[in-house]
Design an enzyme around this catalytic site. Structure first.
Site, PDB file in Angstrom:
ATOM      1  N   ASP A 135      -3.602 -15.320 -57.176  1.00 31.96           N
ATOM      2  CA  ASP A 135      -3.416 -16.604 -58.108  1.00 31.96           C
ATOM      3  C   ASP A 135      -3.654 -17.942 -57.329  1.00 31.96           C
ATOM      4  O   ASP A 135      -3.420 -18.018 -56.228  1.00 31.96           O
ATOM      5  CB  ASP A 135      -2.399 -16.522 -59.166  1.00 31.96           C
ATOM      6  CG  ASP A 135      -1.015 -16.590 -58.223  1.00 31.96           C
ATOM      7  OD1 ASP A 135      -0.814 -15.920 -56.970  1.00 31.96           O
ATOM      8  OD2 ASP A 135      -0.107 -17.293 -58.475  1.00 31.96           O
ATOM      9  N   GLU A 175       2.263 -15.657 -57.914  1.00 29.35           N
ATOM     10  CA  GLU A 175       3.047 -16.183 -56.532  1.00 29.35           C
ATOM     11  C   GLU A 175       3.275 -17.955 -56.937  1.00 29.35           C
ATOM     12  O   GLU A 175       4.302 -18.295 -56.543  1.00 29.35           O
ATOM     13  CB  GLU A 175       2.237 -16.131 -55.418  1.00 29.35           C
ATOM     14  CG  GLU A 175       2.966 -16.518 -54.222  1.00 29.35           C
ATOM     15  CD  GLU A 175       3.161 -17.837 -53.640  1.00 29.35           C
ATOM     16  OE1 GLU A 175       3.628 -18.163 -52.809  1.00 29.35           O
ATOM     17  OE2 GLU A 175       2.071 -18.658 -54.141  1.00 29.35           O
TER      18      GLU A 175
END
Lengths: 378, 378
Positions: A86, A150
């Site tokens: 991400d 994350e």
């Protein structure tokens, strides 16, 4: 002109078939061209899973938008290569370089790749994928980990979820490399971080009759003075110097221009060196703010650098650069917590992460790829 | 259950024909029954104007929702009786006593009138109107002033507007009585008030690398310490003790949990005694906060008690109570500014003003009415 940009604003964004066998810098650009802001990693996870499943030397497990791919060569040691899929949201300034999926720009004879995720951390993910495609044998077994969420709250972390739901696929490793950007060197461990509120209470009154009240903001002066006079320490751990910080990050109090405030609060962030456990760090701030109740909202352990692990020493040799401490908190702390020494090593400058100017050079990606490959097959 | 209440929620609210010749306590109730939150004084101003215009001994001027009514008896001295027609908004708690236009409750054998404006200050306005209706001659000429927008920002003040647009109808007075609630005694003058911001600047940085930034909130510690150690003084002016106050009323700073704040601000309110001019008060806070720039948002002069004026002494005698200082800022300061000694004297307890529990006793209204009448005809 600013506006909030959505994926649909980018015609060139969208699911693509990856080719992980191509040049690693070009692969990075293809990763940038697949939109994967936290919570929307599915397209990218699908493309990664599809590529890894096609490789006969890997056994692949999908969990949500995370993927674990393991070699089973029967080596005596196993290494984790981990990275998150991400990115933070796109920049909100239309026309800034970060708003286009990707763009190569030549600067001083170097090819520089701009775009959201260039630094944090699709360059690192490209290195993982290129190694997975290339290495059909190595000195160690390898566990490739790609995970979601994350860049958001810790409780959403894909890596934490994998550690809960597929712990057995992770705990058999001897060492982990997290491919977060470290600008070409190894950054060992990370500082821990915690956040807490200190609240001061008073008694409300009309400010024209202040003496019948008790000013909560005035009481806050003592807390701020403790912060202002606090001398943050630097601790050496395994040869690396970790610099600490104790800082107010927010303050608030007061209700109206004619009311003595009955409450004021300051939000404090403590970044602490890996010479302390979480409990020791808590004890330290409780001592600094003796007499106040600390209202904790966030606590993350530090991670020791792990540089004295045997695999760490050989990696340092392969990279050929002086290791540095990592100040920011990273997922190495999660590996550290389950007993796996871990270091950060990836392409790009961490100071560019999350900026509208994120970029990484082709040579940095390639250099990282070659250093890891050299080490893994040595 | 709470909700925001509008005039339409009260069937009994609405324009009424007043009868200012009736009992002054009953007149107060009728005033309560005409909704007049700041900005919506028109119905009440219409009713007041209609009653005063009918009296041949008064010449009446209407300006917006303010009214000036003057006697022209050719007396050597002139007295102003002033009061505001507006109230603060209705309480937001459904069913609380303040939400009904008015209600009489007997407590310990006394008739108590509850409702928005009971204390602040429809009891005082009723006294003005009853005197206007009754007195066809007196020892002094009288200027009755009823004005709008007292409970809101100073720049909207109806009294300030009258002083700009009908100055000649006001400046020929020798003394003014403001019928704000003073619980049966005379409250002289008022403290001044000013508000200002103190800003601290820093340098933003990631809190993981705090040493490259500069924490603006920490710098605020010095400002708060000056406030916490400041000893507010009490000054005697014309025999009354004025208690000062210097207080933070709001503090703010910080942008995110991981950013060293580059700005922090504290909003400070100084209430100062009438022994100082506005300039002297400014000089004082500039000395207290030496080294900081003060960003003023609001400055209102104090008013000397005016108790040494001849008309004041005779009023004190008629009331027969020890005068007190007024701590809160009131419109006496506006009269003081144009050279007219002014005192506060009206029915009701100022500490109940703006509360959901606003009330006033019939006897307090009547007592105020009789004291003023006795003084005016002496």
């Amino acid at each position: 002109m600013t506006k909030t940009l959505a994926p649909s604003d980018f015609e060139s964004y969208g699911p693509k078939t990856l080719d992980i066998g191509q040049d690693v810098a070009q692969l990075t650009q293809d990763l940038l061209d697949i939109f994967s802001v936290s919570g929307e990693e599915k397209c990218l996870a699908d493309a990664v899973e599809q590529q890894l499943t096609a490789l006969s030397h890997l056994s692949v497990v999908r969990n949500g938008d995370s993927i674990i791919a393991r070699t089973n060569w029967g080596k005596s040691q196993r290494v984790v290569l981990a990275g998150h899929l991400d990115t933070v949201p796109l920049p909100q300034v239309e026309g800034s370089l970060g708003t286009v999926p990707s763009r190569w720009i030549e600067e001083d004879g170097e090819q520089i790749l701009y775009g959201r995720g260039a630094t944090d951390m699709k360059g690192g993910v490209a290195v993982q994928l290129a190694l997975a495609a290339t290495l059909t044998d190595a000195a160690y077994d390898i566990t490739y980990v790609f995970y979601d969420h994350e860049e958001v709250a810790s409780e959403l972390s894909g890596l934490a979820r994998l550690m809960r739901e597929h712990r057995d696929l992770l705990t058999d490793a001897d060492f982990a490399v997290l491919l977060e950007p470290t600008d070409g060197t190894i950054e060992g461990g990370c500082n821990g971080t915690m956040r807490f509120w200190v609240h001061c209470a008073g008694k409300a009154a009309h400010s024209g009759r202040a003496w019948v009240g008790e000013n909560a903001i005035h009481k806050m002066g003592d807390v701020l003075t403790r912060l202002a006079t606090y001398k943050p320490q630097t601790y050496e751990v395994e040869g690396l110097a970790y610099r600490e910080g104790l800082n107010a990050v927010q303050i608030r109090g007061g209700v109206a221009g004619n009311v003595i405030p009955d409450a004021a609060s300051v939000h404090i962030n403590y970044r602490f060196a890996p010479n302390k456990t979480l409990d020791e760090a808590i004890a330290h701030v409780e001592e600094v703010f003796e007499g106040y109740e600390l209202d904790f909202v966030d606590q993350s352990s530090a991670a020791r650098p792990g540089l004295d692990a045997e695999l760490s020493r050989s990696l340092i040799e392969s990279v050929g650069q002086e290791p540095k401490p990592k100040y920011g908190w990273t997922d190495v702390a999660r590996f550290s917590e389950i007993g796996i020494p871990a270091v950060n090593f990836g392409p790009g400058d961490a100071l560019l992460a999350h900026t509208d100017n994120e970029h990484v050079s082709a040579s940095a990606i390639d250099k990282c790829y070659r250093a890891l490959k050299r080490w893994l097959i040595a």
